[in-house]
Design an enzyme around this catalytic site. Structure first.
Site, PDB file in Angstrom:
ATOM      1  N   HIS A 188       0.810  -1.221   0.000  1.00 22.27           N
ATOM      2  CA  HIS A 188       0.000   0.000   0.000  1.00 22.27           C
ATOM      3  C   HIS A 188       0.841   1.267   0.000  1.00 22.27           C
ATOM      4  O   HIS A 188       0.420   2.289  -0.524  1.00 22.27           O
ATOM      5  CB  HIS A 188      -0.995  -0.022   1.161  1.00 22.27           C
ATOM      6  CG  HIS A 188      -2.151  -0.920   0.858  1.00 22.27           C
ATOM      7  ND1 HIS A 188      -2.183  -2.228   1.254  1.00 22.27           N
ATOM      8  CD2 HIS A 188      -3.264  -0.717   0.114  1.00 22.27           C
ATOM      9  CE1 HIS A 188      -3.278  -2.787   0.796  1.00 22.27           C
ATOM     10  NE2 HIS A 188      -3.960  -1.896   0.101  1.00 22.27           N
ATOM     11  N   GLU A 427     -11.559 -10.198  -5.317  1.00 25.66           N
ATOM     12  CA  GLU A 427     -10.109 -10.173  -5.035  1.00 25.66           C
ATOM     13  C   GLU A 427      -9.646 -11.445  -4.352  1.00 25.66           C
ATOM     14  O   GLU A 427      -8.525 -11.514  -3.851  1.00 25.66           O
ATOM     15  CB  GLU A 427      -9.721  -8.918  -4.255  1.00 25.66           C
ATOM     16  CG  GLU A 427     -10.517  -8.659  -3.009  1.00 25.66           C
ATOM     17  CD  GLU A 427     -10.131  -7.372  -2.307  1.00 25.66           C
ATOM     18  OE1 GLU A 427      -9.101  -6.762  -2.617  1.00 25.66           O
ATOM     19  OE2 GLU A 427     -10.885  -6.973  -1.404  1.00 25.66           O
ATOM     20  N   ASP A 451      -4.843  -8.114  -4.638  1.00 22.39           N
ATOM     21  CA  ASP A 451      -5.074  -9.265  -3.762  1.00 22.39           C
ATOM     22  C   ASP A 451      -5.384 -10.522  -4.563  1.00 22.39           C
ATOM     23  O   ASP A 451      -4.971 -11.613  -4.187  1.00 22.39           O
ATOM     24  CB  ASP A 451      -6.205  -8.964  -2.768  1.00 22.39           C
ATOM     25  CG  ASP A 451      -5.684  -8.172  -1.580  1.00 22.39           C
ATOM     26  OD1 ASP A 451      -4.593  -8.510  -1.085  1.00 22.39           O
ATOM     27  OD2 ASP A 451      -6.343  -7.212  -1.164  1.00 22.39           O
ATOM     28  N   CYS A 498      -9.985  -2.499 -10.440  1.00 23.14           N
ATOM     29  CA  CYS A 498      -9.454  -1.370  -9.668  1.00 23.14           C
ATOM     30  C   CYS A 498      -8.081  -1.669  -9.071  1.00 23.14           C
ATOM     31  O   CYS A 498      -7.517  -0.833  -8.377  1.00 23.14           O
ATOM     32  CB  CYS A 498     -10.434  -0.936  -8.580  1.00 23.14           C
ATOM     33  SG  CYS A 498     -10.681  -2.201  -7.336  1.00 23.14           S
TER      34      CYS A 498
HETATM   35  C1  PEP Z   1      -6.752  -4.931  -4.714  1.00 22.30           C
HETATM   36  O1  PEP Z   1      -6.578  -5.820  -3.871  1.00 22.30           O
HETATM   37  O2  PEP Z   1      -6.476  -5.068  -5.921  1.00 22.30           O
HETATM   38  C2  PEP Z   1      -7.303  -3.624  -4.315  1.00 22.30           C
HETATM   39  C3  PEP Z   1      -7.650  -2.727  -5.209  1.00 22.30           C
HETATM   40  O3  PEP Z   1      -7.388  -3.341  -2.984  1.00 22.30           O
HETATM   41  P1  PEP Z   1      -6.109  -2.993  -2.080  1.00 22.30           P
HETATM   42  O4  PEP Z   1      -4.940  -2.791  -2.990  1.00 22.30           O
HETATM   43  O5  PEP Z   1      -6.445  -1.790  -1.302  1.00 22.30           O
HETATM   44  O6  PEP Z   1      -5.984  -4.221  -1.236  1.00 22.30           O
HETATM   45 MG    MG Z   2      -7.427  -5.635  -1.887  1.00 22.38          MG
END
Ligand code: PEP
Ligand code: MG
Length: 540
Positions: A188, A427, A451, A498
């Site tokens: 992140h 995910e 994920d 996303c």
């Molecule tokens: C993902 O897992 O692709 C996602 C968009 O959520 P995050 O990256 O916040 O886990």
């Molecule tokens: Mg995620």
């Protein structure tokens, strides 16, 4: 000139001074200190300093979030002056002839363990407060600024690693680039760097003797040049100009449609973590917000955001975006995104632990506050919501029961609300495999490839040592995406991506051929994805 090499997470060139970032939770060393009198006086002055800070925080919070929410800083002041707490620290300093930092750390640890073992939920929750107070004292004693960076000019942040909760609290106007020894491209912190549009490099182990040195970060090649020579400086300054020109070219795509040469349209939305990212969304002309990581609201503070605070944030995002879609993901806390005040148990395997929707279903008290704020804000704009980490139809049924309760409570209280469009994130492999069934329960899917890749390939997204095994274009993940898109469309719902892969322009053609309806990417990537879409001819 010294050259360090790491792995690029985000391109761009930064030229500036290096500043070592001090993690909030620092490792404290035990140092034998025979001069206990001066150690005790150092400790006493750190307490009065902490008191001053807490008073200031209380006043600031009162004006910004109201007295009720500011009360936590009053509680901290009371706890800071607790006789047992102070006596314990002073006894350790005097009795063991040790440094004050060590005495505070030991006492903080003991007290927070003691609180955490209590029956009463309120007292249990104070465990995080004691930790917070001890860390504040240790920061003061060791001369570390609250935000982790104490600087007047923008700097290149160098660190062993930075937690998402620390990244969100940094003053962004002071950060030119990130260079860390640990972390991975899908962590992140890397995602935040991409949103901020600043160069970021991981896997570069720069030693702290370079604190304050002039450096150049080349986010394209993954290189950091310390004390660069004139020739390199000139080369890099030219690169900065080239980048600026490229950016200007991309800017000519503002206001243009996301349409292929043969007429296929796709929505290109932006991912945000914060209201302050909205400026970037507008600047880059995104069609909407495809992922608002609401957990960052929780990570930015030391106690739960109230319903009214959240309502104000969601409402302002919705109003700023007008009739454009704003998809807000419900709380996805856990794994690498930890906030002490949740007091979550330590887990052996947090990425597969009590996180995201699992936490919300276990703690409906927290979940309902967020849902109420979202439903109230939905009256003011085009809000949709989506739930993270879904693995079964049963979870959606449980969510629906909670949604019905929330509606009932809002109705009873005569508060105006609207239940927005609801979707889920795909995910986990379980969700992709069950996407035919899940599609009958919700209005849209958004594929979280970060994920989904981690769980499909069983590769920890935080662990950069596994890079050689990580294939960002894994065929297994591609098949999961394809299956999800097919099942979504069979059920008549729309589907987007996303995760970070959505911004990978080498995959845009493949995603469009699969029929993906929306790509949500970090704001600075919106126009380059638009450029790619407009170059494509799918011949369909
Ligand atoms: C993902 O897992 O692709 C996602 C968009 O959520 P995050 O990256 O916040 O886990
Ligand atoms: Mg995620």
């Amino acid at each position: 000139m010294l050259i360090y090499e790491g792995k690029s997470v985000y391109g761009g060139i930064a030229i500036g001074k290096i500043k070592f970032f001090q993690n909030k939770s620092q490792t404290v060393k035990r140092i034998h200190t025979p001069d206990t009198a001066s150690e005790l006086s150092r400790f006493k002055s750190s307490v009065s300093n902490a008191e001053k800070q807490l008073k200031q925080l209380y006043n600031k919070a009162c004006t910004e979030v109201g007295t009720d929410n500011a009360a936590i800083f009053e509680i901290h002041q009371i706890m800071l002056n607790d006789d047992d707490f102070l006596d314990s620290i002073e006894n350790i300093i005097a009795g063991e002839e040790v440094n004050a930092e060590y005495a505070v750390a030991v006492t903080g640890d003991n007290f927070s363990k003691m609180f955490a073992s209590m029956e009463d939920a309120y007292i249990r929750a104070r465990a995080a407060d004691v930790k917070d107070i001890s860390e504040r004292l240790i920061r003061i004693l060791s001369g570390v600024d609250e935000s982790g960076i104490d600087t007047d000019e923008p700097v290149i942040i160098v660190a062993e690693d930075i937690a998402p909760s620390e990244t969100v609290q940094l003053d962004k106007s002071k950060v030119l680039a990130f260079v860390t020894a640990k972390g991975s491209a899908n962590s992140h912190t890397s995602i935040l760097a991409r949103t901020m549009n600043i160069p970021a490099i991981i896997g570069a182990e720069i030693t702290d003797e370079h604190n304050g040195s002039l450096a150049v970060v080349d986010g394209f090649s993954g290189k950091v040049y310390i004390n660069p020579d004139e020739e390199l400086l000139l080369e890099m300054k030219n690169k900065v100009l080239e980048e600026k020109e490229k950016r200007e070219l991309l800017n000519t795509l503002r206001g243009k449609e996301n349409i292929t040469l043969d007429g296929t349209k796709v929505d290109i939305f932006a991912n945000i973590g914060n209201v302050s990212d909205l400026a970037l969304v507008l600047e880059n002309d995104a069609d909407g917000i495809g992922l608002f990581r609401s957990e960052f609201i929780y990570l930015e503070r030391d106690s739960f955001p109230t319903e009214d605070e959240q309502f104000a944030i969601y409402k302002s995002v919705a109003q700023t975006m007008g009739d454009k879609k704003v998809i807000i993901r419900t709380l996805d806390i856990g794994a690498d995104k930890q906030a002490d005040y949740f007091c979550l148990c330590k887990e052996e395997n947090p990425a597969m632990g009590l996180r995201a929707i699992r936490l919300c279903l276990t703690r409906p008290d927290i979940f309902k506050v967020q849902l109420k704020a979202l439903f109230r804000a939905a009256v003011f704009g085009n809000i949709s919501i989506m739930y993270p980490m879904i693995t079964s139809v049963n979870e959606i049924k449980a969510i629906k029961n909670i949604v019905a309760e929330v509606e009932q409570e809002l109705r009873n209280a005569k508060i105006s609300y609207r239940v927005p469009e609801q979707g889920i994130m795909i995910e986990t492999p379980a969700a992709a495999i069950l996407s035919d069934k899940l599609a009958n329960e919700v209005s849209f899917f958004s594929i979280g490839t970060n994920d989904l890749s981690q769980y499909t390939m069983a590769i920890d997204r935080q662990n950069s040592c596994l890079d050689e095994f990580f294939d960002p274009h894994s065929e297994a993940v591609m098949r999961m995406i394809e299956l999800t898109v097919k099942n979504a469309h069979n059920a008549g719902i729309w589907v987007g991506i996303c995760g970070e892969l959505g911004a990978d322009t080498s995959m845009t053609e493949r995603f469009l051929r699969m029929g993906v309806d929306e790509l949500s990417v970090s704001p600075p990537k919106v126009l380059s994805v638009r450029k790619r879409v407009r170059e494509l001819n799918l011949g369909i």
